[in-house]
Design a protein around this motif. Sequence first.
Motif, short mmCIF file in Angstrom:
data_model
loop_
_atom_site.label_atom_id
_atom_site.label_comp_id
_atom_site.label_asym_id
_atom_site.label_seq_id
_atom_site.Cartn_x
_atom_site.Cartn_y
_atom_site.Cartn_z
N ASN A 15 0.84 -1.19 0.00
CA ASN A 15 0.00 0.00 0.00
C ASN A 15 0.88 1.24 0.00
O ASN A 15 1.69 1.42 0.90
CB ASN A 15 -0.88 -0.03 1.27
N ASP A 62 3.93 7.18 2.70
CA ASP A 62 4.02 6.13 3.72
C ASP A 62 3.65 4.84 3.01
O ASP A 62 2.58 4.77 2.40
CB ASP A 62 3.03 6.45 4.84
N THR A 63 4.50 3.86 3.01
CA THR A 63 4.09 2.60 2.39
C THR A 63 4.15 1.47 3.40
O THR A 63 4.88 1.55 4.38
CB THR A 63 4.96 2.21 1.16
N GLY A 64 3.36 0.45 3.16
CA GLY A 64 3.35 -0.67 4.08
C GLY A 64 3.16 -1.99 3.36
O GLY A 64 2.23 -2.16 2.57
N1 SER Z 1 -0.10 2.93 6.74
C1 SER Z 1 -0.41 2.13 5.62
C2 SER Z 1 -0.91 0.76 5.98
O1 SER Z 1 -0.79 0.33 7.10
C3 SER Z 1 0.81 2.02 4.73
O2 SER Z 1 1.93 1.80 5.50
O3 SER Z 1 -1.42 0.07 5.13
#
Ligand code: SER
Length: 603
Positions: free
Chosen positions: A204, A233-235
């Motif tokens: 994401n 911000d990626t996750g």
């Molecule tokens: N904050 C977002 C998530 O947790 C991307 O890091 O999906």
Amino acid sequence: MTADELRSKYIEFFKTKGHAQIQGKSLIPENDPTVLFTTAGMHPLVPYLLGQEHPAGKRLVDFQKCIRTGDIDAVGDPSHLTFFEMLGNWSLGDYFKEGAIKMSFEFLTSQEWLGIPAEKLGVTVFAGDENACRDEESAEVWKSLGIKPERIAYRPKEDNWWGPAGTTGPCGPDSEMFYDFGKEPCGPGCGPGCSCGKWLEIWNDVFMQYNKTAPGADGSPGTYEPLARKCVDTGMGIERTVTILTGKKSVYDTEIFAGIREAVEKAAGYTYGTDGEKDKSVRIVCDHARSATFILGDPKAVSPSNVGAGYVLRRLIRRAVRHGRKLGIPDQQQVLPPVARVVVDQFRGPYPELGENQHFIIEELTKEENKFQETLTKGVHEFEKLLPNLLKDPRKIMSGRLAFKLYDTYGFPIELTGELAREKDMTVNRDEFDEAFKKHQELSRTQGGAGFKGGLVDHGEIATRYHTATHLLHKALRIVLGDHAAQKGSNITAERMRFDFSHNAPMTAEEIQRVLDIVNEQIKRNLPVSMEVMSLDEAKAGGAIALFGEKYESQVKVYTIGDFSKEVCGGPHVEHTGDLGTFKIQKEQSSSAGVRRIRAVLE
Ligand code: SER
């Protein structure tokens, strides 16, 4: 690909792109008592996403341990986890949509890195609404990389927006990447993001552009203020990505859980894959044991208790023990410690704190398991006390509300209540129990969710209500007795609250009645509770009560309850006072010289 390999590759890739690796933080968030656990990789970075300079620079990468317990009851199916590791990269005012998407695409598809064929990918982008426009920009970048237009889905805020919903903080549209399992589409609307099982999210990219402000004390909604600098911000969840990359159907089939599962199977003398119900119990023990081990192994560990993070930990341990017993692990045999040892050994490389705290982890798990065994015994005793009355019912039906009380007060599992009732030829009104349970869940969702997408934290819904009641009581005492009646201490359990305050004489019956009337009046008014962050001086200037002698951070949270009370406090609190029920004072007594103590309940 193993979790260790994925973690290393991710960090290495982003280092080649000029990112500095930073340390993941504690599972128990610092300076943010509104959430119980770190729920996403971005959580510890909020101050930087809001504009603070990070000492390591503008491009950062890390791996972060996270806990999300909003879906605790869903754990047991093949995909839910309460603990997970999140990989993330950040741009603090450096690259934005184009840079982030191009790097994501390269890491996912390049042979040098994950090597996922581009045609197995699909993406979603934000469809646009009154707060932010349709994200054609991201869609164009994806197209330029070769993603076909039919594999780009535009989705609304519920799906493609990340950040605090209902609370405050940095947020913005996101673009999510999905792996296509190759199944037939479930219908004409099936595309990336569809939950039919064809698509699984792997990453994401969030484009942080706004700061969502708190709702006003008058109930007006918060607004979306543009951030001074745009951030990314990626996750990427490690467990999910490893599952996909290794072609497994479930995260519990990956090497991440192989050793943990084996420990459970061994203790139970059961082979995974032979009985659907038992498999579910195995998954619950595996997941909860891993979460409990990480919580107890954290440098800021909490112990099991009836409030806050300690309450979540207690629920995890108890649920795991119960499922261990269902699997046939005998009463005299501990369920969690042997599994926890495997978790420690497996994860002490990336998380050395687990090794350092191993002794504490095992000791606390052992203590809590023993206590739970006692609770079970007590619950049985309680049940037996109720029996003579229950048996008078000619229909031989035990009320579901009573069963819920046993569950809520003694942690007494409904299945067990059912079994005991059956032994006496009785049944439990399950519908009524389910209704009470659902109400309780809804409450924990609205109060405990803290708004992060994915269903997250559980603040201990009962404790939350008592926190708010404490503010009402504090203010009511000042109104009735005078401003000298200042809080000296408070203590909350799932059953009651205790409040100590300075006052020289016993309260008269009339004074107690007036306090009760005032508090219950505010509950009836269903006042909104709102929170604002400000400096302590500003808080005091605005008339907020702050506790004398208490140490505060430079920025504090001020909770305002309608027009009635304003107090510096870490929270959490309910959203409206109407959620509290009826406030009753059970006792007013002396605590120490010049200090009185009130014991009260919400019913
Ligand atoms: N904050 C977002 C998530 O947790 C991307 O890091 O999906």
